[in-house]
Design an enzyme around this catalytic site. Structure first.
Site, short mmCIF file in Angstrom:
data_model
loop_
_atom_site.label_atom_id
_atom_site.label_comp_id
_atom_site.label_asym_id
_atom_site.label_seq_id
_atom_site.Cartn_x
_atom_site.Cartn_y
_atom_site.Cartn_z
N PHE A 32 2.54 -10.63 4.87
CA PHE A 32 2.38 -10.41 3.44
C PHE A 32 2.44 -8.91 3.15
O PHE A 32 2.35 -8.11 4.05
CB PHE A 32 1.07 -11.01 2.91
CG PHE A 32 -0.14 -10.71 3.75
CD1 PHE A 32 -0.82 -9.52 3.60
CD2 PHE A 32 -0.57 -11.60 4.73
CE1 PHE A 32 -1.93 -9.24 4.37
CE2 PHE A 32 -1.67 -11.33 5.50
CZ PHE A 32 -2.35 -10.16 5.32
N ARG A 83 -2.57 13.23 1.53
CA ARG A 83 -3.69 14.06 2.01
C ARG A 83 -4.58 14.54 0.87
O ARG A 83 -5.16 15.62 0.94
CB ARG A 83 -3.17 15.26 2.82
CG ARG A 83 -2.36 14.86 4.06
CD ARG A 83 -2.01 16.08 4.90
NE ARG A 83 -1.25 15.69 6.08
CZ ARG A 83 0.09 15.62 6.11
NH1 ARG A 83 0.79 15.92 5.03
NH2 ARG A 83 0.71 15.24 7.21
N ARG A 84 -4.68 13.74 -0.17
CA ARG A 84 -5.58 14.09 -1.27
C ARG A 84 -6.63 13.01 -1.51
O ARG A 84 -7.27 13.00 -2.55
CB ARG A 84 -4.78 14.31 -2.55
CG ARG A 84 -3.76 15.44 -2.46
CD ARG A 84 -3.22 15.79 -3.81
NE ARG A 84 -2.08 16.70 -3.73
CZ ARG A 84 -1.44 17.18 -4.78
NH1 ARG A 84 -1.84 16.86 -6.00
NH2 ARG A 84 -0.40 17.98 -4.63
N GLY A 85 -6.79 12.11 -0.55
CA GLY A 85 -7.80 11.08 -0.69
C GLY A 85 -7.39 9.90 -1.53
O GLY A 85 -8.23 9.07 -1.88
N LEU A 141 -5.39 7.25 -0.75
CA LEU A 141 -5.56 6.00 -0.02
C LEU A 141 -7.03 5.68 0.19
O LEU A 141 -7.46 4.53 0.02
CB LEU A 141 -4.83 6.08 1.33
CG LEU A 141 -4.91 4.83 2.22
CD1 LEU A 141 -4.38 3.60 1.50
CD2 LEU A 141 -4.14 5.06 3.52
N VAL A 197 1.39 5.52 -1.36
CA VAL A 197 0.92 6.78 -1.94
C VAL A 197 2.14 7.66 -2.18
O VAL A 197 2.98 7.83 -1.27
CB VAL A 197 -0.07 7.51 -1.01
CG1 VAL A 197 -0.44 8.88 -1.58
CG2 VAL A 197 -1.33 6.66 -0.80
N VAL A 223 0.86 -1.19 0.00
CA VAL A 223 0.00 0.00 0.00
C VAL A 223 0.90 1.25 0.00
O VAL A 223 1.66 1.47 0.94
CB VAL A 223 -0.95 0.00 1.21
CG1 VAL A 223 -1.85 1.23 1.17
CG2 VAL A 223 -1.77 -1.28 1.25
N TYR A 258 -4.73 2.63 9.76
CA TYR A 258 -5.77 1.74 9.23
C TYR A 258 -7.02 1.62 10.09
O TYR A 258 -8.07 1.21 9.58
CB TYR A 258 -5.15 0.37 8.94
CG TYR A 258 -4.18 0.46 7.78
CD1 TYR A 258 -4.66 0.55 6.48
CD2 TYR A 258 -2.82 0.54 7.99
CE1 TYR A 258 -3.79 0.68 5.41
CE2 TYR A 258 -1.93 0.68 6.92
CZ TYR A 258 -2.44 0.75 5.64
OH TYR A 258 -1.57 0.89 4.58
#
Length: 417
Positions: A417, A99-101, A103, A93, A91, A132
């Site tokens: 994983f 901070r732009r959405g 994720l 970014v 995962v 999370y």
């Protein structure tokens, strides 16, 4: 990655779509940038091969890849059975697009696909715990790090199983261990189904990627050739200039406490070693009780392992077994997946489960992340009430739910994983 706002707006130009096979190397480059890694070619190839079998979701700002997540199509044991469970990894970014959405958008895409594919739960190992929970993931299994001073014989309160021990060539181990693992896997919730490739490439790879001074994997099995496997251990060893040699235990599974004792005693008797370090042991490991000297066997750490997200609360609850009857109205808070939110009557028993929307007053208000943490039976719902994170409107509701969620063995996961 730093935390994003709870509901950051996604600029219209950012689109979420599949990453094609031809884009895997580009996605890996983004992941290595985010995680500050510069792997050698062999490791890059390993990651590339792993991603061939994954769902790959990308966030694109025009033609630029600015976000990436992958999900293994795993199956995970839950109380009473198993469920398909996309397991998130890589995962990432881009630092220019935090901070732009990004994720939020990638996870929303994954959750939508999971629901459409009939997978009511998703999971991950969190690189940063703070991220999370905001997306509904809760730590559903915990692990212990255990160290044993093996400069003297391991003191035990029980008699170890006296069946013979034998070393197995790692190249032959997947078939032998896989059969045992498959037979016992659903005894605990939280365990991943393993194919032959996973055994060979994750558990039995020749060189440990985190410590190249460790030996190749060693596999010891309890039980002779004529009988069934009663337990096994996978471990590596390392000499140390300033201390006795190290035994790093990667996995130990056994049918009975006596079988486990035989394997622990073997590990503690390996010549030219003086320390066993076992990472990721279950919290209810019988070793903690049958070790005669707790100064010799010490828990040195505890950590959250598998984080679970209830993508479809109803299906997830109706797909697991229940230890005792319970009849409660849950008011679930889920601002990411509104279909899960609101009041539902949970009526469950060892005979089955129903979970239906209701207008009745709530007995318990709980965030979906905390319900997920308790879903496998590893965390008490009452603990969230006592911590002020869940609200009990009817006295005893949390305790009743805990009694129904209870499992004989605590959930446990050691597959990263």
């Amino acid at each position: 990655m730093d935390m994003e706002p709870v509901h950051p707006p996604v600029p219209p130009r950012i689109q979420f779509r599949d990453i094609p096979e031809a884009g895997i190397d580009r996605a890996l480059s983004l992941a290595y940038l985010v995680f500050h890694e510069s792997p050698e070619e062999e490791k890059r190839k390993h990651h590339h091969d792993l991603l061939l079998g994954c769902t790959r979701i990308g966030a694109y700002d025009g033609d630029e890849l600015v976000g990436f997540l992958a999900a293994f199509p795993f199956t995970v044991s839950v109380p009473g059975g198993e469920l398909p469970c996309p397991c998130l990894t890589f995962v990432s970014v881009a630092p220019t697009h935090r901070r732009r959405g990004v994720l939020s958008g990638m996870l929303a895409e994954l959750f939508a696909r999971s629901a459409a594919d009939g997978a009511p739960i998703a999971s991950l190992w969190a690189s940063e715990d703070a991220i999370y929970g905001r997306f509904g993931f809760g730590p559903a299994t915990l692990g212990h790090t255990v160290e044993i001073d093996s400069r003297r014989p391991l003191a035990l309160r029980i008699t170890p199983d006296d069946r013979p021990l034998r070393l197995v060539d790692p190249s032959d181990a997947p078939d032998l261990l896989g059969e045992y693992y498959d037979r016992t896997r659903t005894d605990r919730a939280g365990r991943l189904a393993r194919g032959e490739a996973w055994w060979r490439e994750e558990w039995l790879v020749e060189e440990d990627e985190e410590d190249d001074e460790l030996s190749p994997p060693r596999v010891v099995v309890l039980g002779d050739h004529a009988g069934p496997v009663a337990g096994y251990a996978i471990y590596r060893t390392k000499t140390r200039d300033d201390a006795p040699g190290l035994v790093r235990l990667d996995e130990l599974e056994a049918d009975t406490p006596a079988a486990a004792a035989a394997l622990w005693r073997y590990l503690a008797s390996i010549d030219l070693t003086g320390l066993i370090r076992a990472w990721g042991r279950p919290l209810d490991d019988p070793l903690h009780l049958f070790a005669a000297d707790r100064d010799q066997v010490r828990v040195t750490g505890e950590f959250p392992a598998l984080w679970v997200r209830l993508v479809d609360v109803r299906k997830a609850l109706e797909s697991r077994s229940w230890a005792a009857p319970v009849d409660v109205v849950l008011d679930v808070v889920d601002d990411r997946l509104p279909a899960n939110a609101g009041r539902h009557r949970l009526t469950a028993s060892p005979d089955g489960c129903a979970y239906e929307a209701t207008e009745a007053p709530a007995d318990l208000t709980i965030d979906v992340r905390d319900l997920a943490a308790g879903y496998l039976g590893g965390t008490k719902i009452d603990a969230f009430v006592r911590a002020g994170l869940a609200t009990e409107h009817t006295p005893g509701a949390a305790a009743a739910l805990d009694g129904a969620l209870r499992t004989v063995q605590l959930p446990h996961t050691v597959d990263e994983f």
